[in-house]
Motif scaffolding. Structure first.
Motif, PDB file in Angstrom:
ATOM      1  N   TRP A   4       9.766   7.024  15.461  1.00 36.64           N
ATOM      2  CA  TRP A   4       9.584   5.587  15.281  1.00 36.64           C
ATOM      3  C   TRP A   4       8.148   5.254  14.877  1.00 36.64           C
ATOM      4  CZ3 TRP A   4      12.998   2.182  14.232  1.00 36.64           C
ATOM      5  CH2 TRP A   4      14.305   2.317  14.701  1.00 36.64           C
ATOM      6  N   THR A   5       7.194   6.010  15.370  1.00 38.59           N
ATOM      7  CA  THR A   5       5.801   5.807  14.954  1.00 38.59           C
ATOM      8  C   THR A   5       5.649   6.071  13.466  1.00 38.59           C
ATOM      9  OG1 THR A   5       5.000   6.449  17.145  1.00 38.59           O
ATOM     10  CG2 THR A   5       3.416   6.519  15.342  1.00 38.59           C
ATOM     11  N   VAL A   6       6.289   7.128  12.986  1.00 43.69           N
ATOM     12  CA  VAL A   6       6.253   7.437  11.552  1.00 43.69           C
ATOM     13  C   VAL A   6       6.899   6.300  10.753  1.00 43.69           C
ATOM     14  CG1 VAL A   6       7.099   9.009   9.775  1.00 43.69           C
ATOM     15  CG2 VAL A   6       6.213   9.926  11.923  1.00 43.69           C
ATOM     16  N   ILE A   7       8.018   5.769  11.256  1.00 43.86           N
ATOM     17  CA  ILE A   7       8.705   4.677  10.567  1.00 43.86           C
ATOM     18  C   ILE A   7       7.807   3.445  10.494  1.00 43.86           C
ATOM     19  CG2 ILE A   7      10.642   3.062  10.718  1.00 43.86           C
ATOM     20  CD1 ILE A   7      12.295   5.357  11.909  1.00 43.86           C
ATOM     21  N   VAL A   8       7.110   3.153  11.593  1.00 46.86           N
ATOM     22  CA  VAL A   8       6.195   2.013  11.615  1.00 46.86           C
ATOM     23  C   VAL A   8       5.119   2.178  10.543  1.00 46.86           C
ATOM     24  CG1 VAL A   8       4.366   0.898  12.951  1.00 46.86           C
ATOM     25  CG2 VAL A   8       6.583   1.338  14.002  1.00 46.86           C
ATOM     26  N   HIS A   9       4.545   3.362  10.435  1.00 47.71           N
ATOM     27  CA  HIS A   9       3.497   3.608   9.449  1.00 47.71           C
ATOM     28  C   HIS A   9       4.040   3.548   8.018  1.00 47.71           C
ATOM     29  CE1 HIS A   9       1.196   4.892  12.934  1.00 47.71           C
ATOM     30  NE2 HIS A   9       0.122   4.919  12.185  1.00 47.71           N
ATOM     31  N   ILE A  10       5.266   3.991   7.827  1.00 47.77           N
ATOM     32  CA  ILE A  10       5.873   3.896   6.495  1.00 47.77           C
ATOM     33  C   ILE A  10       6.079   2.434   6.108  1.00 47.77           C
ATOM     34  CG2 ILE A  10       7.977   4.355   5.179  1.00 47.77           C
ATOM     35  CD1 ILE A  10       8.204   7.005   6.704  1.00 47.77           C
ATOM     36  N   ALA A  23       2.663   0.878   5.230  1.00 52.83           N
ATOM     37  CA  ALA A  23       2.162   1.283   3.917  1.00 52.83           C
ATOM     38  C   ALA A  23       2.987   0.652   2.789  1.00 52.83           C
ATOM     39  CB  ALA A  23       2.191   2.798   3.792  1.00 52.83           C
ATOM     40  N   THR A  24       4.307   0.614   2.949  1.00 56.87           N
ATOM     41  CA  THR A  24       5.177   0.061   1.909  1.00 56.87           C
ATOM     42  C   THR A  24       4.908  -1.422   1.694  1.00 56.87           C
ATOM     43  OG1 THR A  24       6.894   1.676   2.493  1.00 56.87           O
ATOM     44  CG2 THR A  24       7.568  -0.251   1.195  1.00 56.87           C
ATOM     45  N   CYS A  25       4.822  -2.175   2.783  1.00 51.17           N
ATOM     46  CA  CYS A  25       4.573  -3.620   2.667  1.00 51.17           C
ATOM     47  C   CYS A  25       3.184  -3.896   2.109  1.00 51.17           C
ATOM     48  CB  CYS A  25       4.750  -4.284   4.026  1.00 51.17           C
ATOM     49  SG  CYS A  25       6.445  -4.265   4.626  1.00 51.17           S
ATOM     50  N   PHE A  26       2.230  -3.054   2.465  1.00 51.26           N
ATOM     51  CA  PHE A  26       0.878  -3.192   1.931  1.00 51.26           C
ATOM     52  C   PHE A  26       0.905  -3.054   0.409  1.00 51.26           C
ATOM     53  CE2 PHE A  26      -3.582  -3.008   1.667  1.00 51.26           C
ATOM     54  CZ  PHE A  26      -4.127  -3.216   2.923  1.00 51.26           C
ATOM     55  N   LEU A  27       1.607  -2.044  -0.067  1.00 50.65           N
ATOM     56  CA  LEU A  27       1.694  -1.815  -1.508  1.00 50.65           C
ATOM     57  C   LEU A  27       2.428  -2.946  -2.219  1.00 50.65           C
ATOM     58  CD1 LEU A  27       2.475   2.013  -1.552  1.00 50.65           C
ATOM     59  CD2 LEU A  27       0.464   0.915  -2.549  1.00 50.65           C
ATOM     60  N   LEU A  65       8.869  -3.886  13.832  1.00 50.43           N
ATOM     61  CA  LEU A  65       8.768  -3.516  12.422  1.00 50.43           C
ATOM     62  C   LEU A  65       8.537  -4.741  11.541  1.00 50.43           C
ATOM     63  CD1 LEU A  65      11.635  -0.855  12.154  1.00 50.43           C
ATOM     64  CD2 LEU A  65       9.181  -0.459  12.359  1.00 50.43           C
ATOM     65  N   LEU A  66       9.204  -5.856  11.847  1.00 48.44           N
ATOM     66  CA  LEU A  66       9.013  -7.080  11.063  1.00 48.44           C
ATOM     67  C   LEU A  66       7.598  -7.627  11.264  1.00 48.44           C
ATOM     68  CD1 LEU A  66      12.435  -8.887  11.640  1.00 48.44           C
ATOM     69  CD2 LEU A  66      11.580  -7.893   9.509  1.00 48.44           C
ATOM     70  N   TYR A  67       7.084  -7.510  12.481  1.00 51.11           N
ATOM     71  CA  TYR A  67       5.706  -7.945  12.743  1.00 51.11           C
ATOM     72  C   TYR A  67       4.719  -7.119  11.919  1.00 51.11           C
ATOM     73  CZ  TYR A  67       1.224  -7.649  15.150  1.00 51.11           C
ATOM     74  OH  TYR A  67      -0.116  -7.576  15.427  1.00 51.11           O
ATOM     75  N   VAL A  68       4.893  -5.799  11.931  1.00 48.24           N
ATOM     76  CA  VAL A  68       4.013  -4.917  11.148  1.00 48.24           C
ATOM     77  C   VAL A  68       4.115  -5.248   9.669  1.00 48.24           C
ATOM     78  CG1 VAL A  68       3.618  -2.525  10.455  1.00 48.24           C
ATOM     79  CG2 VAL A  68       4.039  -3.066  12.852  1.00 48.24           C
ATOM     80  N   ALA A  69       5.340  -5.514   9.196  1.00 49.68           N
ATOM     81  CA  ALA A  69       5.527  -5.861   7.786  1.00 49.68           C
ATOM     82  C   ALA A  69       4.822  -7.167   7.436  1.00 49.68           C
ATOM     83  CB  ALA A  69       7.020  -5.967   7.476  1.00 49.68           C
ATOM     84  N   SER A  70       4.867  -8.155   8.334  1.00 49.10           N
ATOM     85  CA  SER A  70       4.235  -9.451   8.069  1.00 49.10           C
ATOM     86  C   SER A  70       2.724  -9.326   7.968  1.00 49.10           C
ATOM     87  CB  SER A  70       4.601 -10.452   9.174  1.00 49.10           C
ATOM     88  OG  SER A  70       5.989 -10.649   9.241  1.00 49.10           O
ATOM     89  N   VAL A  71       2.122  -8.595   8.891  1.00 49.20           N
ATOM     90  CA  VAL A  71       0.667  -8.437   8.869  1.00 49.20           C
ATOM     91  C   VAL A  71       0.240  -7.606   7.658  1.00 49.20           C
ATOM     92  CG1 VAL A  71      -1.336  -7.558  10.113  1.00 49.20           C
ATOM     93  CG2 VAL A  71       0.502  -8.665  11.366  1.00 49.20           C
ATOM     94  N   SER A  72       0.974  -6.529   7.401  1.00 52.69           N
ATOM     95  CA  SER A  72       0.586  -5.607   6.326  1.00 52.69           C
ATOM     96  C   SER A  72       0.751  -6.208   4.944  1.00 52.69           C
ATOM     97  CB  SER A  72       1.415  -4.319   6.426  1.00 52.69           C
ATOM     98  OG  SER A  72       1.235  -3.711   7.678  1.00 52.69           O
ATOM     99  N   SER A  73       1.615  -7.187   4.808  1.00 52.03           N
ATOM    100  CA  SER A  73       1.812  -7.808   3.501  1.00 52.03           C
ATOM    101  C   SER A  73       1.032  -9.109   3.351  1.00 52.03           C
ATOM    102  CB  SER A  73       3.304  -8.097   3.270  1.00 52.03           C
ATOM    103  OG  SER A  73       3.807  -8.953   4.286  1.00 52.03           O
ATOM    104  N   GLY A  74       0.199  -9.429   4.348  1.00 55.18           N
ATOM    105  CA  GLY A  74      -0.582 -10.648   4.297  1.00 55.18           C
ATOM    106  C   GLY A  74      -2.060 -10.404   4.469  1.00 55.18           C
ATOM    107  N   VAL A  75      -2.526 -10.529   5.703  1.00 57.15           N
ATOM    108  CA  VAL A  75      -3.963 -10.423   5.961  1.00 57.15           C
ATOM    109  C   VAL A  75      -4.488  -9.020   5.687  1.00 57.15           C
ATOM    110  CG1 VAL A  75      -3.716  -9.828   8.411  1.00 57.15           C
ATOM    111  CG2 VAL A  75      -5.749 -11.047   7.630  1.00 57.15           C
TER     112      VAL A  75
END
Length: 442
Positions: free
Chosen positions: A204-210, A213-217, A282-292
């Protein structure tokens, strides 16, 4: 080049270390290079990129740092010395990179700057126009003649102060939404969600990091389509909602654990809350990574004029690191995951207000023109304030005139009343005198 060299040396020292002291020395050398790179890379990329792709390219260092951190997560200490090869190759690659055209103009090498601009812009006309703007900015820089740090802190103009507030704010925001702390608490959140095996936690940690990274890109592709401010507001709103939902689920599970005293039974009773924890994380990580995540460095480096850019951006980096250190010290000692989640949720409301009211949109503006946004903002505020002041003065004057009219009316009424009373007295006296005369007559 110096930064890459220091990093290679520091990584090699850590890889060959036979005691903690040598590891510490290697880390200190590494941190020197990391701190320098955090400032140098975004400034360089911003100054060499065309306006159409400045946001996407400036956010790339954040993505690459994250990918290397994720890679290092799976390496043992024996493989640590392998980290010197990427930095060594990067140092060699620097020799093929052109200088910043802004720096070249500052050195009086406008011809070299024009050659580089022609390679990075779509047409020679656009490159010539950019060169003229850069030369004008450098000319203003030389005419100012002030020390940069003194201009930033001691003799700053109102719009420079606005820039500093925005840079400090966006870097504090990056930490105030709690991404680093929540990820450190991720194992506890996985346990609340029923993940107990070490291998499952690692998965799950690996999934979080994926996801991160995906949302960041993906976000880097929308910076020029949506705009910095709109994308930031949307993602902050989504982040706050995800934190609220995650906090509620964690709180329900924690209360059930305390009442029942058996985690398995509490999970059975509130299996819906357990099932939502990991998707919400996962949605929280996606929101932060694709914004700030991608926007913070882009916004911080592009808003300053040429003479203040490097130093102003460096101040933001220092504030971000200090804020992260402070939050880590606070939340990793006595607080629980639920408390941390709700605390960052509350921060989300203040963060949204800060971005909405304080930070202007920079999308679509040339690098040499962005600082003018802050001048225009200050002028608009000053003009609006002057109009408001004039309206207030007019309202006060109107109230004063109305009060004067009321006073005059009251005085007129008082005089009229006094006259009536005097007339009444005279009439009564005349009537009394008439009666006396009548009574006295034969």
């Amino acid at each position: 080049m110096w930064t890459g060299g220091f990093f290679s040396i520091g990584t090699l020292l850590m890889g060959l270390a036979y005691n903690n002291a040598l590891i510490t020395v290697g880390r200190i050398v590494n941190q020197v290079s990391i701190g320098s790179a955090l400032t140098i890379a975004p400034v360089y990329i911003t100054e060499i990129s065309p306006d159409s792709s400045r946001g996407s390219l400036t956010s790339l260092p954040e993505i690459l740092v994250f990918l290397h951190v994720s890679r290092a997560f799976f390496l043992s200490r024996e493989k640590l010395k392998l980290g010197r090869w990427p930095s060594t190759l990067a140092t060699i690659g620097v020799f093929t990179m052109p200088e910043s055209p802004r720096w070249l103009v500052m050195q009086g090498r406008s011809g070299d700057a024009n050659d580089i601009l022609e390679r990075t812009y779509d047409s020679q006309h656009e490159a010539s126009r950019r060169l003229a703007e850069i030369e004008e900015a450098v000319g203003n820089m030389q005419r100012t003649g002030r020390d940069v740090w003194r201009e930033l802190w001691l003799h700053r103009s109102p719009f420079v102060w606005h820039m500093i507030i925005c840079v400090l704010g966006i870097n504090i925001i990056q930490q105030a939404l709690g991404i680093d702390i929540i990820l450190l608490y991720s194992n506890r959140i996985f346990e609340k969600a029923g993940v107990t095996s070490s291998n499952e936690k690692l998965l799950w940690t690996v999934i979080v990091h994926i996801v991160k990274a995906t949302c960041f890109l993906i976000a880097t592709g929308y910076l020029h389509k949506v705009g910095r401010k709109k994308l930031l507001l949307g993602r902050i709103g989504a982040t706050t909602i995800m934190l609220a939902a995650l906090g509620i689920c964690l709180n329900i599970i924690s209360d059930a654990d305390n009442i029942i005293g058996n985690a398995d039974k509490s999970h059975e009773k509130h299996n819906w809350a357990v099932a939502y924890c990991t998707p919400l994380l996962l949605l929280y990580v996606a929101s932060v990574s694709s914004g700030v995540g991608p926007i913070a460095s882009v916004y911080s480096v592009e808003i300053f004029p040429l003479r203040l850019r490097a130093q102003g951006y460096a101040v933001g980096i220092v504030v971000k690191e200090v804020t992260g250190l402070a939050l880590s010290t606070i939340f990793l000692q006595d607080y629980h995951a639920t408390t941390a989640v709700f605390s960052f949720m509350v921060c989300g409301f203040f963060v949204f207000a800060f971005v909405y009211f304080i930070m202007p949109e920079t999308e679509g503006r040339a690098l040499e023109d962005i600082w003018k946004l802050f001048v225009e903002y200050f002028v608009r505020r000053s003009t609006a304030g002057e109009r408001e002041r004039q309206r207030d003065i007019g309202a006060v004057e109107a109230a004063a005139m109305e009060l004067q009219r009321n006073v005059e009316a009251m005085e007129a009424g008082t005089r009229s009343t006094a006259g009536d009373i005097e007339l009444q007295r005279n009439t009564e006296a005349a009537e009394a005198a008439a009666r006396v005369d009548i009574e006295a007559s034969p």
